[in-house]
Design a protein around this motif. Structure first.
Motif, short mmCIF file in Angstrom:
data_model
loop_
_atom_site.label_atom_id
_atom_site.label_comp_id
_atom_site.label_asym_id
_atom_site.label_seq_id
_atom_site.Cartn_x
_atom_site.Cartn_y
_atom_site.Cartn_z
N GLN A 148 -3.58 -5.79 -1.20
CA GLN A 148 -4.91 -5.63 -1.80
C GLN A 148 -5.93 -5.05 -0.85
OE1 GLN A 148 -6.88 -9.75 -1.96
NE2 GLN A 148 -5.72 -10.20 -0.21
N ASP A 149 -6.86 -4.51 -1.74
CA ASP A 149 -7.90 -3.74 -0.98
C ASP A 149 -9.08 -4.62 -0.87
OD1 ASP A 149 -9.16 -3.66 -3.80
OD2 ASP A 149 -8.32 -1.39 -3.85
N GLU A 150 -10.27 -4.19 -0.18
CA GLU A 150 -11.43 -4.99 -0.30
C GLU A 150 -12.45 -5.23 -1.50
OE1 GLU A 150 -13.38 -2.86 2.80
OE2 GLU A 150 -11.98 -3.30 4.42
N ALA A 151 -11.96 -4.58 -2.48
CA ALA A 151 -12.70 -4.46 -3.67
C ALA A 151 -12.21 -5.32 -4.82
CB ALA A 151 -12.74 -3.10 -4.40
N GLY A 152 -10.80 -5.89 -4.43
CA GLY A 152 -10.21 -6.78 -5.42
C GLY A 152 -8.84 -6.11 -6.11
N GLY A 153 -8.71 -5.01 -5.66
CA GLY A 153 -7.24 -4.48 -6.13
C GLY A 153 -6.16 -4.88 -5.69
N VAL A 154 -5.21 -5.38 -6.64
CA VAL A 154 -3.95 -5.98 -5.89
C VAL A 154 -2.46 -5.38 -6.40
CG1 VAL A 154 -2.48 -8.03 -5.81
CG2 VAL A 154 -5.12 -8.10 -5.41
N ALA A 155 -1.73 -4.81 -5.57
CA ALA A 155 -0.39 -4.51 -5.91
C ALA A 155 0.61 -5.70 -5.44
CB ALA A 155 -0.05 -3.13 -5.35
N ILE A 156 1.42 -5.96 -6.52
CA ILE A 156 2.47 -7.10 -6.18
C ILE A 156 3.84 -6.62 -6.56
CG2 ILE A 156 3.26 -9.39 -6.86
CD1 ILE A 156 0.30 -9.81 -8.14
N LEU A 157 4.68 -6.82 -5.42
CA LEU A 157 6.01 -6.42 -5.75
C LEU A 157 7.06 -7.31 -5.21
CD1 LEU A 157 5.80 -2.83 -3.70
CD2 LEU A 157 6.33 -3.22 -6.22
N VAL A 158 8.19 -7.42 -6.04
CA VAL A 158 9.24 -8.68 -5.57
C VAL A 158 9.72 -8.34 -4.48
CG1 VAL A 158 11.31 -9.60 -6.18
CG2 VAL A 158 9.55 -8.87 -8.04
N ASP A 159 9.76 -9.24 -3.24
CA ASP A 159 10.40 -9.03 -2.15
C ASP A 159 11.68 -8.96 -1.79
OD1 ASP A 159 10.21 -8.45 0.71
OD2 ASP A 159 9.56 -10.63 1.27
N ARG A 160 12.50 -7.93 -2.41
CA ARG A 160 13.95 -7.99 -2.32
C ARG A 160 14.21 -6.50 -1.58
NH1 ARG A 160 16.60 -11.94 -5.93
NH2 ARG A 160 15.09 -13.36 -5.69
N ASP A 161 15.23 -6.78 -0.46
CA ASP A 161 15.79 -5.54 0.00
C ASP A 161 16.78 -4.80 -0.62
OD1 ASP A 161 14.16 -5.96 2.06
OD2 ASP A 161 15.60 -6.95 3.17
N ASN A 162 16.75 -3.35 -0.60
CA ASN A 162 17.86 -2.78 -1.42
C ASN A 162 17.85 -2.91 -2.86
OD1 ASN A 162 18.83 -1.99 1.14
ND2 ASN A 162 19.98 -3.75 1.17
N PHE A 163 16.35 -2.99 -3.60
CA PHE A 163 16.48 -3.09 -4.89
C PHE A 163 15.99 -1.69 -5.54
CE2 PHE A 163 15.34 -4.78 -9.31
CZ PHE A 163 16.42 -5.19 -9.46
N GLY A 164 15.68 -0.88 -4.87
CA GLY A 164 15.54 0.35 -5.56
C GLY A 164 13.92 0.34 -5.53
N ASP A 165 13.49 1.55 -6.23
CA ASP A 165 11.98 1.89 -6.32
C ASP A 165 11.18 1.15 -7.36
OD1 ASP A 165 9.57 2.93 -5.70
OD2 ASP A 165 9.91 4.86 -6.74
N GLN A 166 10.72 -0.04 -7.01
CA GLN A 166 10.09 -0.99 -8.02
C GLN A 166 9.05 -0.42 -8.50
OE1 GLN A 166 9.82 -5.05 -7.05
NE2 GLN A 166 11.23 -4.76 -5.23
N VAL A 167 8.26 -0.84 -9.75
CA VAL A 167 7.16 -0.62 -10.13
C VAL A 167 6.23 -1.70 -9.88
CG1 VAL A 167 5.60 -0.30 -12.34
CG2 VAL A 167 7.93 1.01 -11.95
N PRO A 168 5.08 -1.67 -9.38
CA PRO A 168 4.25 -2.90 -8.87
C PRO A 168 3.49 -3.61 -10.32
CG PRO A 168 3.45 -0.90 -8.18
CD PRO A 168 4.28 -0.48 -8.76
#
Length: 94
Positions: free
Chosen positions: A20-40
């Motif tokens: 997250q940034d200070e303005a309130g923007g958040v990016a969320i990714l599933v925490d799995r190793d070796n699962f490729g390039d996820q879209v947040p």
């Protein structure tokens, strides 16, 4: 459960990484190793609400409640299929 800078709680059905940034923007990714390039999942939070900017194809649902909670459900079958395929390949090597 993770808390944002504006006091919102993010509750997830799977382990996630939250950036997250200070303005309130958040990016969320599933925490799995070796699962490729996820879209947040991209969300913008402020004191009054949540703007959903983008969802991942792994997202099953997003529920925003009046008590400042965002619940994200993920399509877990994507992760299970990958695990089963890897187990099958390793079994063939033995």
């Amino acid at each position: 459960m993770k808390k944002t800078v504006h006091g919102w709680e993010i509750i997830s059905s799977l382990d996630v990484r939250v950036y997250q940034d200070e303005a309130g923007g958040v990016a969320i990714l599933v925490d799995r190793d070796n699962f490729g390039d996820q879209v947040p999942v991209l969300l913008n939070f402020d004191d009054d609400g949540v703007d959903i900017k983008s969802l991942s194809h792994l997202t099953k649902s997003v529920r925003v409640s009046l008590d400042k909670k965002v619940r994200i459900e993920w399509h877990e079958e994507y992760f299970e299929v990958r695990t089963q395929a890897m187990d099958y390949i390793e079994a063939e090597r033995d």
